[in-house]
Scaffold this motif. Structure first.
Motif, mmCIF file in Angstrom:
data_model
loop_
_atom_site.group_PDB
_atom_site.id
_atom_site.type_symbol
_atom_site.label_atom_id
_atom_site.label_comp_id
_atom_site.label_asym_id
_atom_site.label_seq_id
_atom_site.Cartn_x
_atom_site.Cartn_y
_atom_site.Cartn_z
ATOM 1 N N LYS A 1 1.131 6.559 -6.957
ATOM 2 C CA LYS A 1 0.050 7.423 -7.416
ATOM 3 C C LYS A 1 0.446 8.893 -7.338
ATOM 4 C CE LYS A 1 -4.882 8.372 -6.910
ATOM 5 N NZ LYS A 1 -6.162 7.952 -6.291
ATOM 6 N N LYS B 1 0.830 -1.214 0.000
ATOM 7 C CA LYS B 1 0.000 0.000 0.000
ATOM 8 C C LYS B 1 0.864 1.263 0.000
ATOM 9 C CE LYS B 1 -4.308 -1.707 2.081
ATOM 10 N NZ LYS B 1 -4.032 -3.141 1.947
ATOM 11 N N GLY C 1 -2.333 8.666 2.649
ATOM 12 C CA GLY C 1 -1.572 8.785 1.413
ATOM 13 C C GLY C 1 -2.434 8.853 0.165
ATOM 14 N N ALA C 2 -1.795 9.071 -0.982
ATOM 15 C CA ALA C 2 -2.502 9.361 -2.235
ATOM 16 C C ALA C 2 -3.497 8.289 -2.637
ATOM 17 C CB ALA C 2 -1.479 9.565 -3.356
ATOM 18 N N SER C 3 -3.173 7.020 -2.411
ATOM 19 C CA SER C 3 -4.058 5.926 -2.795
ATOM 20 C C SER C 3 -5.004 5.520 -1.668
ATOM 21 C CB SER C 3 -3.239 4.711 -3.242
ATOM 22 O OG SER C 3 -4.071 3.621 -3.558
ATOM 23 N N THR C 4 -4.464 5.255 -0.485
ATOM 24 C CA THR C 4 -5.285 4.785 0.645
ATOM 25 C C THR C 4 -6.106 5.907 1.268
ATOM 26 O OG1 THR C 4 -3.396 5.094 2.139
ATOM 27 C CG2 THR C 4 -3.720 2.891 1.213
ATOM 28 N N ALA D 1 3.546 8.818 2.003
ATOM 29 C CA ALA D 1 3.121 7.516 1.487
ATOM 30 C C ALA D 1 2.967 6.486 2.598
ATOM 31 C CB ALA D 1 4.120 7.020 0.450
ATOM 32 N N PHE E 1 -4.313 14.508 -2.311
ATOM 33 C CA PHE E 1 -2.880 14.578 -2.031
ATOM 34 C C PHE E 1 -2.279 15.737 -2.814
ATOM 35 C CE2 PHE E 1 -3.328 12.045 -5.836
ATOM 36 C CZ PHE E 1 -2.247 12.425 -6.636
ATOM 37 N N ASN F 1 0.709 4.190 -2.729
ATOM 38 C CA ASN F 1 0.571 5.610 -2.402
ATOM 39 C C ASN F 1 1.629 6.437 -3.116
ATOM 40 O OD1 ASN F 1 -1.646 5.378 -0.714
ATOM 41 N ND2 ASN F 1 -0.447 5.294 1.170
ATOM 42 N N ARG F 2 2.867 5.971 -3.038
ATOM 43 C CA ARG F 2 3.967 6.705 -3.649
ATOM 44 C C ARG F 2 3.843 6.711 -5.171
ATOM 45 N NH1 ARG F 2 7.868 4.825 -0.620
ATOM 46 N NH2 ARG F 2 7.706 6.613 0.781
ATOM 47 N N TRP G 1 -1.969 6.276 6.247
ATOM 48 C CA TRP G 1 -3.242 5.880 5.661
ATOM 49 C C TRP G 1 -3.887 7.015 4.879
ATOM 50 C CZ3 TRP G 1 -5.243 1.240 4.923
ATOM 51 C CH2 TRP G 1 -4.770 0.168 5.685
#
Length: 277
Positions: free
Chosen positions: A197, A190, A222-225, A217, A230, A194-195, A220
């Protein structure tokens, strides 16, 4: 000290206490040490000794308690050392509980028939759990939310400016003075997502620059989760690695005089980030 028959003071002693409580997010034991040192003594209080014991309340038990009688005096400290174990088990997953260690001591003196009343000093409440994703290991942390402080006039001004912009303009979490904390993420897949994305490899990096993402990243948020909110910015290379300490090892000052604790960020919140002018 005073004469019980007449009430006359026959001696006095002033002393200070340094208390240390320290834990590790990867083990089920924490430690507590009290250091009593005399600053002055007069009359019958001269030559007093201190001794005591450690106890633990809540989801914990005493592993070791050492506070033997030790004479107080110039350059002679009385030290108590205690270790406490959580009673939280590795199963079921997600178990958690709090414990609080307490040091108790009193003074004796050859000129006094009985010891003084007991004096106590407790640690902060310690939280232990087996809730860390990806492991059944039990760990304990102190209940503090430390902060990382970056200054726009400091060593990493571009990083500080990015965080300021992300928090103030984009309204992203982690700002000092709020309760909108960043929370630690341990899943490596995950974190990579995040990183990827926020700062994909396809994003062009100018010479001497690297892509910095916020929220981090490894949180929680972060960019994805975090649901897609972000910000990214190019900052001088190697800034991120040099400026960001591991969120799993922090030092904070405790709430009692000259006391300190070492804490991890297990299931508690990692640092809120603030910038200084």
């Amino acid at each position: 000290m005073h004469d019980v028959r007449t009430g006359r003071v026959t001696g006095t002693m002033n002393y200070a206490v340094i208390a240390y409580a320290y834990s590790d997010y990867g083990i089920e034991r924490w430690a507590y040490q009290v250091d009593l040192f005399q600053t002055s003594a007069t009359g019958d209080a001269t030559g007093s000794s201190a001794s005591g014991k450690g106890t633990c309340a809540g989801k914990c038990k005493v592993n070791s308690s050492k506070f033997p009688s030790q004479k107080m005096g110039q350059g002679k400290d009385a030290i108590g050392q205690f270790f406490f174990d959580t009673t939280i088990m590795a199963r079921p997953k997600g178990a958690k509980g709090n414990g609080q260690g307490t040091a108790t001591w009193h003074f004796t003196n050859p000129k006094r028939a009985a010891p003084t009343n007991d004096i106590t000093l407790s640690t902060p409440v310690v939280r232990c759990d087996n809730a860390l994703p990806g492991t059944s290991q039990i760990g304990c942390v102190m209940p503090y939310i430390p902060e990382l402080v970056y200054s726009k006039r400091g060593e990493y001004p571009e990083l500080a400016k990015h965080i300021e912009y992300a928090q103030n303009t984009k309204r992203l979490p982690g700002k000092h003075g709020t309760k909108n904390y960043l929370t630690r993420l341990t899943d490596k897949t995950k974190i990579k997502q995040n990183r990827g994305k926020a700062c994909p490899s396809s994003r062009h990096r100018p010479a001497g620059k690297e892509c910095d993402e916020y929220p981090f990243a490894s949180t929680w948020q972060g960019a994805s989760t975090g649901g897609g909110k972000f910000n990214w910015r190019m900052i001088p290379s190697r800034t991120r690695a040099a400026a960001r300490p591991s969120p799993t090892s922090t030092c904070t000052t405790g709430s009692w005089k000259r006391a300190s604790s070492s804490s991890g960020s297990r299931t508690s919140h990692p640092p809120s980030i603030r910038d200084m002018p």
